[in-house]
Design a protein around this motif. Structure first.
Motif, PDB file in Angstrom:
ATOM      1  N   GLN A  84       0.834  -1.205   0.000  1.00 52.90           N
ATOM      2  CA  GLN A  84       0.000   0.000   0.000  1.00 52.90           C
ATOM      3  C   GLN A  84       0.870   1.256   0.000  1.00 52.90           C
ATOM      4  O   GLN A  84       0.598   2.215  -0.730  1.00 52.90           O
ATOM      5  N   ALA A  85       1.916   1.245   0.821  1.00 49.77           N
ATOM      6  CA  ALA A  85       2.805   2.404   0.904  1.00 49.77           C
ATOM      7  C   ALA A  85       3.489   2.659  -0.437  1.00 49.77           C
ATOM      8  O   ALA A  85       3.617   3.814  -0.871  1.00 49.77           O
ATOM      9  N   TYR A 161       0.203  11.238   0.738  1.00 51.95           N
ATOM     10  CA  TYR A 161       0.851  10.110   1.415  1.00 51.95           C
ATOM     11  C   TYR A 161       0.926  10.364   2.922  1.00 51.95           C
ATOM     12  O   TYR A 161       0.648   9.474   3.734  1.00 51.95           O
ATOM     13  N   ASP A 162       1.294  11.584   3.294  1.00 49.15           N
ATOM     14  CA  ASP A 162       1.449  11.922   4.709  1.00 49.15           C
ATOM     15  C   ASP A 162       0.105  12.058   5.408  1.00 49.15           C
ATOM     16  O   ASP A 162      -0.041  11.674   6.573  1.00 49.15           O
ATOM     17  N   LEU A 163      -0.876  12.601   4.700  1.00 49.56           N
ATOM     18  CA  LEU A 163      -2.216  12.721   5.277  1.00 49.56           C
ATOM     19  C   LEU A 163      -2.729  11.344   5.690  1.00 49.56           C
ATOM     20  O   LEU A 163      -3.225  11.153   6.807  1.00 49.56           O
ATOM     21  N   VAL A 164      -2.579  10.375   4.796  1.00 49.98           N
ATOM     22  CA  VAL A 164      -3.027   9.011   5.100  1.00 49.98           C
ATOM     23  C   VAL A 164      -2.199   8.411   6.238  1.00 49.98           C
ATOM     24  O   VAL A 164      -2.735   7.759   7.143  1.00 49.98           O
ATOM     25  N   SER A 165      -0.890   8.651   6.222  1.00 46.99           N
ATOM     26  CA  SER A 165      -0.024   8.130   7.286  1.00 46.99           C
ATOM     27  C   SER A 165      -0.438   8.674   8.648  1.00 46.99           C
ATOM     28  O   SER A 165      -0.468   7.940   9.646  1.00 46.99           O
ATOM     29  N   ILE A 166      -0.767   9.964   8.701  1.00 46.82           N
ATOM     30  CA  ILE A 166      -1.172  10.577   9.966  1.00 46.82           C
ATOM     31  C   ILE A 166      -2.488   9.971  10.456  1.00 46.82           C
ATOM     32  O   ILE A 166      -2.663   9.714  11.656  1.00 46.82           O
ATOM     33  N   LEU A 167      -3.417   9.715   9.546  1.00 44.17           N
ATOM     34  CA  LEU A 167      -4.681   9.092   9.947  1.00 44.17           C
ATOM     35  C   LEU A 167      -4.439   7.709  10.549  1.00 44.17           C
ATOM     36  O   LEU A 167      -5.054   7.335  11.554  1.00 44.17           O
TER      37      LEU A 167
END
Length: 289
Positions: A84-85, A161-167
């Motif tokens: 996914q990443a 990418y970072d928005l999803v990581s933070i969630l």
């Protein structure tokens, strides 16, 4: 002519990046029957499932199939999360060298060429992910970036990418990790506690998303913002749909199915979602361009 699966029939669209990420998420949950129900040509396990994306700089192909036995080979030592990443980084146009560096850091044997091949197995289900960089792929376009640790280490601005990581991190209540990675270093080192916010804009299809994350005190009374009960998982679904260019009706349905009152018209113009989770406050404002 290839038979259309349930998702294509009910949502009236072609399969895209949203579905690759969704399938890998279902693999993590061992929800194999659900994968075949949604994506099998007849809603049943039959042969293998093939997904592909033709992006500006890459061609992505993913295959899911049932193995005859448990896969203990080193070939299958990647994970659905890592896949996914990789897909997200490719979608966001991250520098190819950075993508290879991150995979090597996870112990994935990758060369310096334009082909990346990851495989994983969960139970007797195997997934192969092949990412080919186009020979004529455009050079990475430098973009101005800030001073947060992630931006400095990866030499790029914060994005989808970072928005999803933070969630994901917020779901695990990893507030300190989020702040240390994404708050600008000068504020992290010298700013007051209330100044240590993560705040940036990113693109998702036709939308600009303004994202804010901050630690809050549970000792002070706080009014729950409008649409302040949206789970981070639902936020993630909405963001992914908009990123993939899905119709506003599909994003609106994602919310109304979870009891969030919103109209397709609102989604097609502008709207805000928020969440107070443990000691975290998350807010996302969506503006259609």
């Amino acid at each position: 002519m290839k038979a259309r699966c349930l998702v294509e029939e009910t949502e009236g669209r072609e399969l895209d990046s949203y579905d690759l990420i969704t399938v890998l998420g279902l693999v993590k949950e061992h929800a194999f029957k659900e994968i075949w129900r949604r994506y099998g040509p007849k809603g049943e396990p039959e042969g293998k499932l093939n997904f592909n994306l033709n992006l500006e700089g890459y061609y992505v192909e993913m295959t899911l199939e049932t193995l005859t036995a448990l896969a203990l080979s080193p070939t299958y030592q990647a994970s659905p999360h890592l896949m996914q990443a990789l897909i997200r980084r490719v979608l966001c146009g991250h520098r190819h060298g950075l993508i290879l560096e991150k995979l090597r850091a996870y112990g994935v044997p990758v060369g310096d060429g334009g082909q990346i091949n990851l495989s994983c197995s969960v139970g007797t289900t195997g997934v192969d992910l092949l990412v080919n960089r186009h020979p004529e792929a455009p050079e990475y376009r430098f973009r101005k970036f800030g001073t947060s640790r992630v931006e400095q280490e990866e030499q790029r601005p914060l994005d989808h990418y970072d928005l999803v990581s933070i969630l994901y991190l917020a779901q695990q209540n990893l507030t300190d990790t989020i702040i240390s990675r994404y708050v600008p270093q000068e504020i992290l080192n010298e700013g007051a506690e209330e100044e240590k916010k993560v705040h940036f804009t990113s693109s998702a299809g036709d939308y600009t998303i303004t994202f804010t994350f901050q630690r809050i005190s549970n000792e002070q009374p706080r009014q729950v913002p409008a649409r302040g009960n949206v789970s981070t998982a639902t936020m993630h679904q909405v963001v992914r749909r908009l990123f993939a260019g899905h119709a506003p009706e599909l994003a609106a349905k994602e919310l109304t199915d979870k009891g969030i009152i919103i109209t397709p018209h609102e989604v097609s113009t502008e709207f805000t979602l928020a969440r107070i989770l443990n000691d975290n406050a998350i807010e996302m404002s969506f503006q259609r361009r």
